[in-house]
Write a protein that holds these residues in place. Structure first.
Motif, mmCIF file in Angstrom:
data_model
loop_
_atom_site.group_PDB
_atom_site.id
_atom_site.type_symbol
_atom_site.label_atom_id
_atom_site.label_comp_id
_atom_site.label_asym_id
_atom_site.label_seq_id
_atom_site.Cartn_x
_atom_site.Cartn_y
_atom_site.Cartn_z
ATOM 1 N N ALA A 132 0.846 -1.192 0.000
ATOM 2 C CA ALA A 132 0.000 0.000 0.000
ATOM 3 C C ALA A 132 0.882 1.242 0.000
ATOM 4 O O ALA A 132 1.940 1.274 0.633
ATOM 5 C CB ALA A 132 -0.906 0.003 1.225
ATOM 6 N N CYS A 133 0.447 2.262 -0.738
ATOM 7 C CA CYS A 133 1.159 3.537 -0.699
ATOM 8 C C CYS A 133 1.091 4.101 0.722
ATOM 9 O O CYS A 133 0.065 3.988 1.398
ATOM 10 C CB CYS A 133 0.532 4.533 -1.674
ATOM 11 N N LYS A 134 2.159 4.739 1.146
ATOM 12 C CA LYS A 134 2.210 5.271 2.507
ATOM 13 C C LYS A 134 1.173 6.364 2.734
ATOM 14 O O LYS A 134 0.670 6.517 3.849
ATOM 15 C CB LYS A 134 3.620 5.804 2.796
ATOM 16 N N ASP A 135 0.857 7.116 1.694
ATOM 17 C CA ASP A 135 -0.077 8.234 1.851
ATOM 18 C C ASP A 135 -1.468 7.948 1.305
ATOM 19 O O ASP A 135 -2.342 8.813 1.340
ATOM 20 C CB ASP A 135 0.480 9.492 1.182
ATOM 21 N N ASP A 136 -1.683 6.732 0.781
ATOM 22 C CA ASP A 136 -3.003 6.395 0.235
ATOM 23 C C ASP A 136 -3.137 4.878 0.163
ATOM 24 O O ASP A 136 -2.586 4.245 -0.722
ATOM 25 C CB ASP A 136 -3.178 7.008 -1.160
ATOM 26 N N GLU A 137 -3.895 4.312 1.081
ATOM 27 C CA GLU A 137 -4.026 2.859 1.147
ATOM 28 C C GLU A 137 -4.827 2.286 -0.019
ATOM 29 O O GLU A 137 -4.863 1.071 -0.211
ATOM 30 C CB GLU A 137 -4.671 2.439 2.466
ATOM 31 N N ASN A 138 -5.459 3.148 -0.801
ATOM 32 C CA ASN A 138 -6.203 2.695 -1.974
ATOM 33 C C ASN A 138 -5.355 2.712 -3.250
ATOM 34 O O ASN A 138 -5.879 2.524 -4.344
ATOM 35 C CB ASN A 138 -7.451 3.549 -2.167
ATOM 36 N N LYS A 139 -4.069 2.956 -3.084
ATOM 37 C CA LYS A 139 -3.115 2.840 -4.179
ATOM 38 C C LYS A 139 -2.052 1.816 -3.798
ATOM 39 O O LYS A 139 -1.759 1.638 -2.619
ATOM 40 C CB LYS A 139 -2.461 4.195 -4.492
ATOM 41 N N VAL A 140 -1.500 1.150 -4.802
ATOM 42 C CA VAL A 140 -0.533 0.094 -4.541
ATOM 43 C C VAL A 140 0.758 0.368 -5.297
ATOM 44 O O VAL A 140 0.747 0.776 -6.459
ATOM 45 C CB VAL A 140 -1.102 -1.290 -4.947
ATOM 46 N N VAL A 141 1.881 0.175 -4.604
ATOM 47 C CA VAL A 141 3.185 0.206 -5.248
ATOM 48 C C VAL A 141 3.509 -1.226 -5.663
ATOM 49 O O VAL A 141 3.622 -2.119 -4.817
ATOM 50 C CB VAL A 141 4.277 0.749 -4.312
#
Length: 266
Positions: A182-191
């Motif tokens: 999960a992105c650190k600043d947005d859990e609805n985005k994925v790295v």
């Protein structure tokens, strides 16, 4: 041909190609993945030291690395997608949904379930070029989900129920896999970090394989974004079995579901 079945017991010893490695002349037998091997895959995916940047644009970075004594380089891609790690994890796992978005797939099915988070599967890919034979793979997959970090990794193995098939060249995935966070600043985005060292075999020279791999890998992102966008709606339909996600049965590690490695959950 119909998918074969097997009750053969898998070894619990560590596979010889648990992470990036030199060329392996013979495909190994399936062996249950350990937490240490998952951790090593994550380390390789995160560590950019020794990697050469091939391209870095539009939020997609592609790297390559020469592996000692191997004709095929390892390629790594990192990008951010507008999807949660859990959704992308489902997209990568769901075999029925893959049929809707992977136009390269000619066939794909499970050969043997080794335990709750290891299986052996068959994947046949259509050749994009008329003069080049189609490739297929007999791969062991292993997966682990922990909080907001998900790992799927695979490598080619030999299996008595899947000899080489007519019309295909048996390719070798030395190591390939996905790391999702999960992105650190947005859990609805994925790295997403995708790493692969794959030898297509046949007559293709290593330099050509290396050149094509670094160019083709970025195209994966567009496909996965589109597939992630449509997954919830597709899975919600009754015919797509919305309550069935067996890949989630493994829990958060390799030791939670099947201690003896025979696939019965005991």
């Amino acid at each position: 041909a119909a998918p074969p079945s097997s009750t053969r017991r898998a070894s619990t010893a560590a596979p010889p190609n648990a992470t990036m490695s030199a060329y392996v002349a013979e495909f190994p037998d399936p062996k249950i993945m350990t937490d240490e091997q998952f951790d090593q895959f994550i380390k390789d995916a995160d560590d950019d030291e020794g990697w050469t940047t091939v391209s870095d644009s539009a939020g997609v970075a592609v790297y390559e690395k020469v592996i000692a004594d191997a004709p095929i380089k390892c390629v790594k891609m990192r990008a951010t997608l507008n999807a949660s790690p859990a959704v992308l994890y489902d997209v990568l796992h769901d075999p029925d949904y893959r049929k809707t978005w992977d136009e390269n797939m000619a066939a794909g099915y499970e050969i043997e379930k080794l335990n709750v988070n290891n299986d052996v599967g068959y994947y046949a890919a259509k050749s994009p070029f008329m003069m080049i034979s189609s490739r297929d793979f007999c791969n062991q997959r292993a997966w682990r989900a922990r909080s907001t970090e998900y790992v799927i990794r695979a490598h080619t193995v030999k299996h008595p129920d899947m000899p080489e098939q007519s019309g295909y060249v048996r390719a070798q995935a030395i190591v390939t896999g996905y790391l999702l966070r999960a992105c650190k600043d947005d859990e609805n985005k994925v790295v997403l970090t995708y790493m692969t060292q794959t030898d297509p075999k046949g007559w293709l020279p290593g330099w050509l394989v290396n050149k094509v791999a670094s160019k083709v890998v970025p195209g994966v992102i567009e496909k996965l974004q589109k597939a992630s966008d449509g997954y919830a709606e597709w899975k919600a339909k009754a015919e797509n079995k919305p309550d069935e996600k067996p890949w989630l049965d493994a829990g958060d590690g390799t030791d939670g579901g099947d201690d003896d490695g025979d696939g019965d959950g005991d």
